[in-house]
Design an enzyme around this catalytic site. Structure first.
Site, PDB file in Angstrom:
ATOM      1  N   SER A 162       0.658  -3.975 -11.616  1.00 64.62           N
ATOM      2  CA  SER A 162       1.783  -3.611 -12.161  1.00 64.62           C
ATOM      3  C   SER A 162       3.418  -3.977 -12.295  1.00 64.62           C
ATOM      4  O   SER A 162       4.123  -3.359 -11.626  1.00 64.62           O
ATOM      5  CB  SER A 162       2.370  -1.930 -11.442  1.00 64.62           C
ATOM      6  OG  SER A 162       1.170  -1.294 -11.639  1.00 64.62           O
TER       7      SER A 162
ATOM      8  N   GLY B 200       2.074  -7.470  -6.424  1.00 59.16           N
ATOM      9  CA  GLY B 200       2.093  -8.914  -6.426  1.00 59.16           C
ATOM     10  C   GLY B 200       0.507  -9.232  -7.326  1.00 59.16           C
ATOM     11  O   GLY B 200      -0.382  -7.996  -7.110  1.00 59.16           O
TER      12      GLY B 200
ATOM     13  N   SER C  84      -3.511 -10.567  -8.099  1.00 54.63           N
ATOM     14  CA  SER C  84      -4.765  -9.610  -7.800  1.00 54.63           C
ATOM     15  C   SER C  84      -4.843 -11.388  -6.789  1.00 54.63           C
ATOM     16  O   SER C  84      -4.514 -12.250  -6.467  1.00 54.63           O
ATOM     17  CB  SER C  84      -5.987 -10.295  -8.357  1.00 54.63           C
ATOM     18  OG  SER C  84      -7.085  -9.775  -8.052  1.00 54.63           O
ATOM     19  N   GLY C  85      -5.523 -10.848  -5.201  1.00 57.48           N
ATOM     20  CA  GLY C  85      -6.251 -11.277  -3.704  1.00 57.48           C
ATOM     21  C   GLY C  85      -5.057 -11.803  -3.526  1.00 57.48           C
ATOM     22  O   GLY C  85      -4.613 -12.604  -1.355  1.00 57.48           O
ATOM     23  N   ALA C  86      -3.183 -10.853  -3.895  1.00 57.55           N
ATOM     24  CA  ALA C  86      -2.509 -10.986  -2.323  1.00 57.55           C
ATOM     25  C   ALA C  86      -2.151 -10.353  -1.566  1.00 57.55           C
ATOM     26  O   ALA C  86      -1.178 -10.690   0.037  1.00 57.55           O
ATOM     27  CB  ALA C  86      -1.074 -10.718  -3.640  1.00 57.55           C
ATOM     28  N   GLY C  87      -2.995  -8.932  -1.430  1.00 58.83           N
ATOM     29  CA  GLY C  87      -3.476  -8.592   0.207  1.00 58.83           C
ATOM     30  C   GLY C  87      -2.237  -6.974   0.002  1.00 58.83           C
ATOM     31  O   GLY C  87      -2.318  -6.473   0.935  1.00 58.83           O
ATOM     32  N   LYS C  88      -2.441  -6.806  -0.873  1.00 53.92           N
ATOM     33  CA  LYS C  88      -1.864  -5.162  -1.246  1.00 53.92           C
ATOM     34  C   LYS C  88      -3.153  -3.803  -1.007  1.00 53.92           C
ATOM     35  O   LYS C  88      -2.045  -3.043  -0.288  1.00 53.92           O
ATOM     36  CB  LYS C  88      -1.452  -5.268  -3.505  1.00 53.92           C
ATOM     37  CG  LYS C  88      -0.812  -6.580  -3.770  1.00 53.92           C
ATOM     38  CD  LYS C  88      -0.551  -5.503  -5.029  1.00 53.92           C
ATOM     39  CE  LYS C  88      -2.558  -5.966  -6.152  1.00 53.92           C
ATOM     40  NZ  LYS C  88      -2.838  -7.349  -6.159  1.00 53.92           N
ATOM     41  N   SER C  89      -3.454  -4.449  -1.605  1.00 50.93           N
ATOM     42  CA  SER C  89      -4.797  -3.026  -0.230  1.00 50.93           C
ATOM     43  C   SER C  89      -4.613  -3.127   0.771  1.00 50.93           C
ATOM     44  O   SER C  89      -4.713  -1.629   1.416  1.00 50.93           O
ATOM     45  CB  SER C  89      -6.094  -3.160  -1.541  1.00 50.93           C
ATOM     46  OG  SER C  89      -6.354  -2.651  -2.938  1.00 50.93           O
TER      47      SER C  89
END
Length: 174
Positions: free
Chosen positions: A88, A17, A19-24
């Site tokens: 990615s 997703g 940046s800021g989507a909550g991946k990490s």
């Protein structure tokens, strides 16, 4: 005594997703439910596997994403469960992953721009607005949104615990 035969099948859970989507955040929340899994974060991988001069243009990002993919495959081929949180967003990478990775599960976090900007955990949107960041994925650098992810989660509309529950259901049914 050493066991014979090949290692048990690994798998790759590819959380993607913008940046800021909550991946990490989602990847870290998932880890207690996957004992022994390996967590790879795109920002950390860039620091470790990328060169200090790796750019943020499409070709540099694509080359680095393919390194991430091959690294995930290497670990999964050794029986590891790999959870990777990375932007990615390239059709070429997603297609390669599907063709080559054991147990591949693609999770797309589709949060609207307003929600990503409100979170802005790294200050990238604010910096981009001030002209301090160039080649930001999804802003001035084009990305390929996943065409056929296994799971799509809107992290702005669905709470983290609900996203985690849906992801765990998908993992169990795969």
């Amino acid at each position: 005594m050493a066991s014979s035969g090949s290692p048990p099948g690994g798998r790759v859970i590819w959380i993607t997703g913008l940046s800021g989507a909550g991946k990490s955040t989602l990847a870290r929340a998932l880890m207690p439910y996957l004992p022994g899994a390996v967590l790879l974060d795109g920002d950390e991988l860039r620091a470790v596997l990328g060169t200090p001069h790796t750019g943020f243009d499409r070709q540099s990002r694509l080359a680095l994403a393919m390194i991430y993919a091959r690294f995930c495959k290497l670990l999964a081929d050794q029986g590891q469960t790999v959870v990777i949180a990375t932007i990615s967003l390239f059709h070429e990478v997603h297609a390669w992953n599907r063709a080559h990775m054991p147990g591949y599960l693609e999770v797309f976090l589709d949060a609207p721009e307003a929600a990503r900007r409100a979170r802005d955990p790294k200050g990238l949107y604010a910096a981009a607005d001030q002209g301090q960041v160039a080649q930001m994925a999804g802003q001035d650098t084009a990305v390929d949104l996943p065409e056929i992810p296994h799971l799509i989660l809107n992290t702005a509309a669905v709470a983290l615990d609900q996203c985690l529950d849906r992801l765990l259901q998908e993992i169990r049914s795969a």
